[in-house]
Motif scaffolding. Sequence first.
Motif, PDB file in Angstrom:
ATOM      1  N   THR A  82       5.442  -2.753 -34.797  1.00  0.00           N
ATOM      2  CA  THR A  82       4.081  -3.207 -34.515  1.00  0.00           C
ATOM      3  C   THR A  82       3.399  -2.304 -33.501  1.00  0.00           C
ATOM      4  OG1 THR A  82       2.756  -5.123 -33.915  1.00  0.00           O
ATOM      5  CG2 THR A  82       4.754  -4.751 -32.643  1.00  0.00           C
ATOM      6  N   HIS A  83       2.090  -2.387 -33.497  1.00  0.00           N
ATOM      7  CA  HIS A  83       1.305  -1.769 -32.432  1.00  0.00           C
ATOM      8  C   HIS A  83       0.782  -2.840 -31.490  1.00  0.00           C
ATOM      9  CE1 HIS A  83       0.630   1.725 -35.340  1.00  0.00           C
ATOM     10  NE2 HIS A  83       1.454   2.107 -34.389  1.00  0.00           N
ATOM     11  N   ASN A  84       1.091  -4.075 -31.832  1.00  0.00           N
ATOM     12  CA  ASN A  84       0.585  -5.202 -31.060  1.00  0.00           C
ATOM     13  C   ASN A  84       1.566  -5.493 -29.925  1.00  0.00           C
ATOM     14  OD1 ASN A  84      -0.006  -7.770 -30.112  1.00  0.00           O
ATOM     15  ND2 ASN A  84      -0.647  -8.517 -32.125  1.00  0.00           N
ATOM     16  N   MET A  85       1.280  -4.918 -28.713  1.00  0.00           N
ATOM     17  CA  MET A  85       2.258  -4.950 -27.634  1.00  0.00           C
ATOM     18  C   MET A  85       2.446  -6.337 -27.046  1.00  0.00           C
ATOM     19  SD  MET A  85       3.641  -2.136 -27.458  1.00  0.00           S
ATOM     20  CE  MET A  85       3.315  -0.938 -28.712  1.00  0.00           C
ATOM     21  N   SER A  86       1.386  -7.139 -27.077  1.00  0.00           N
ATOM     22  CA  SER A  86       1.550  -8.479 -26.516  1.00  0.00           C
ATOM     23  C   SER A  86       2.535  -9.274 -27.361  1.00  0.00           C
ATOM     24  CB  SER A  86       0.203  -9.189 -26.433  1.00  0.00           C
ATOM     25  OG  SER A  86      -0.276  -9.467 -27.729  1.00  0.00           O
TER      26      SER A  86
END
Lengths: 316, 446
Positions: A189-193
């Motif tokens: 993912t690029h969604n770090m949260s």
Amino acid sequence: MSILLQAQHIDKHFGDFHVLKDVSIDVQEGSIFGLLGPNGAGKTTLIRTLTRITAPDSGAILFKGQPLTDETRRHFGYLPEERGLYRKMRVWEQAMYLIRLKGVDKSTASANLNDWFDRFNMQDWRSKRVEELSKGMQQKLQFVITAAHDPEILILDEPFSGFDPVNTEEIKQEILGLKKSGKTIIFSTHNMSSVEELCDDIALIHKGQNILHGATQEVRSSFRQNLYEITFKGSKVAFANAMGYQFEIDSIKETGDKLHALVRSHTDEGSRLLLKAMADHVEVLSFHEKMPSMHDIFIAQVSSPEASTDPAQDAA
Amino acid sequence: MQHKIILIIRREYLSRIRKRSFIVMGLLGPLIMAGVIIFAFWSSLEESEDQKILVVDDSYPFFADLEGTSTIALDIQDISLAKAEALLEVSDYTGILYLPGKILANKSAELIFKKQPSFRVQRQLEERLQQYLEISKLKEFNLTETDYRRLKAPVIISTFQYQGPGQDAERADILPAIVGQIFSILIFFFIFLYSVSVMRGVIEEKTNRIIEVMVSSVRPFQLMMGKIIGVGAVGLTQFLIWVVLTFTIVSIGQTIIIGNKYVAGAEPPGAATEMIQEQMSAENALSLTQISADDNLFNQIRRVNFPLMIGLFLFYFIGGYLLYSALMAAVGSAVDSDTDTQQFVLPVTFPLLLAYFLSFQVFANPGSTMAIWLSIIPFTSPIIMMIRVSYGIPSADLWQVYLSCALLIATFIAAAWVSARIYRTGILMYGKKASLRELLKWITFR
């Protein structure tokens, strides 16, 4: 916990392009593993070698300590980044087809699918053609197809891309639910949260190399900068006076009658000393160490000069 | 693992069989084919419409004894052509046969009609005139009619294929060769249509992005072969539907037409059959009028070795399809969209097109060196060998058939291997237009 899936020294070229360089990862059974990295780092190629879609030039993929075979592949559920469906096929028929291709018999496939269709409120879609579904509906269907053959390990390439926040949350909950029921999940993912929220372990792939890996919390604390966030009531001057030579105020701002300060400590015993110093001067409302976010770590790692020295680039 | 490929075949098969275009093609094809056949049949019966022809004889009464046939009534009159034309307008004459004074010298007459008479009417009139002139000439040379019959020496050449010493030579006729030609044209169209369908299917999976889900469950080779077999089964089904439906429609149509005619008492069925024969021979533009009673068209058709022809037809149909569709699957995997296919489709299908165009030459000269080579080379053999076989292959040359079959199988296996390697790399490659060099590189990838 034992290691379920292992990639050992994976090397892969596409022609002259060295895509993966000696990449190794260990995925614990029952954990959620995050695969991070900028675009073009080799994440998808790594995932494709894990799912046995492409063979590595050298190195091995072990599932429960054994080399991957066509037979063990049925324990994998794979959601590719570029995912699609047969547009003209009907939803139910399509799902049954893809699940049965995993080697699941007809009645089990049908029973599993019914459960999932109930859970996602998809029963009404059964006889619709895929092309009649909205993009979000198609993505849900794809997720269901990935999971409905009851795989031991789910490999999800960018599972949240294209989802709206509501659906993203739903998928996150499903991933956590799958973990609870003992499944192992790998996702990129690029969604770090979402990484901070979900992942037990991570690996950061950059230019074909695994440059950072470990348990998410450990990785974060290894990058701690001894920063503390303090909310207090009282005078700014008094607060500043309380800071000795060991502390330094990074920033301070006011909201209403409260003040928020970010303080950097020059000693590793920061929290104890800092609390002691402040206690006599201001009224501390909240105090906690500011951990670096995965976002910060990611950017720092990917843009740091030492990470970008690699032999392939020198050769090019 | 076997079970997966069956699932794939099933999906490929069912998804195409259920398509509207398949059903439309399955109905329209036979309807058109049967329509053409029934029309030919019907129009051959239509000719039985009686003709009443006014004969204008410039050298009256030279042709006064000219006789018509059961369906062509002749009325020989000594009037001018202009007058006859005026008469045609107001009478029930169907046409005027104008026999100019010079007919004895230049042997040509004219037929003026209101409604286009059939080829058959024209030919019958020609025959009658010819006979009449011949008999009238007898007197000139003082010959009796018996002498004349002796003089007439119609010759028929029957051709036989030498089969080696001690063996009966095999009859070689033109008609079985026509059957062979029809088979080879069918093979050409089915290979072309269905291998393109395989390519489209591969492109569809690629552009749909379903492909990556698929190859995480099955091996690319299984997917490719499943598709090829599934689509091939669709082709065979379509073909079978065409054959069965065409036969059914034609025989129903025939029964209705003959039934009507028979009730009307115009023609007994036997005569109708005879007419079909004549019609067919006319269509084939073959001069079959002189074929003796024991060598008519139906005897020729009967001599076609149908079990062998159908057996080989199926072999070359399936073999040729498998070979080309394997190549087309590789093409489909190497491109991103239908519009990018040209650069590869043409080189791949070139041998097929070449074989199709050369097949007419092979038809004319089945024993030529070119024909032999083309019938052995696997890329052209499915089309060319059918024609050669239909003429009859001498037993000394049977090895060529075996070699051709063996080569086709071997080439298919090789093509499937190469294509599978291009395919498994190609299906996951996007955005880059692959060059031929790149394809060769893909073959060597691990």
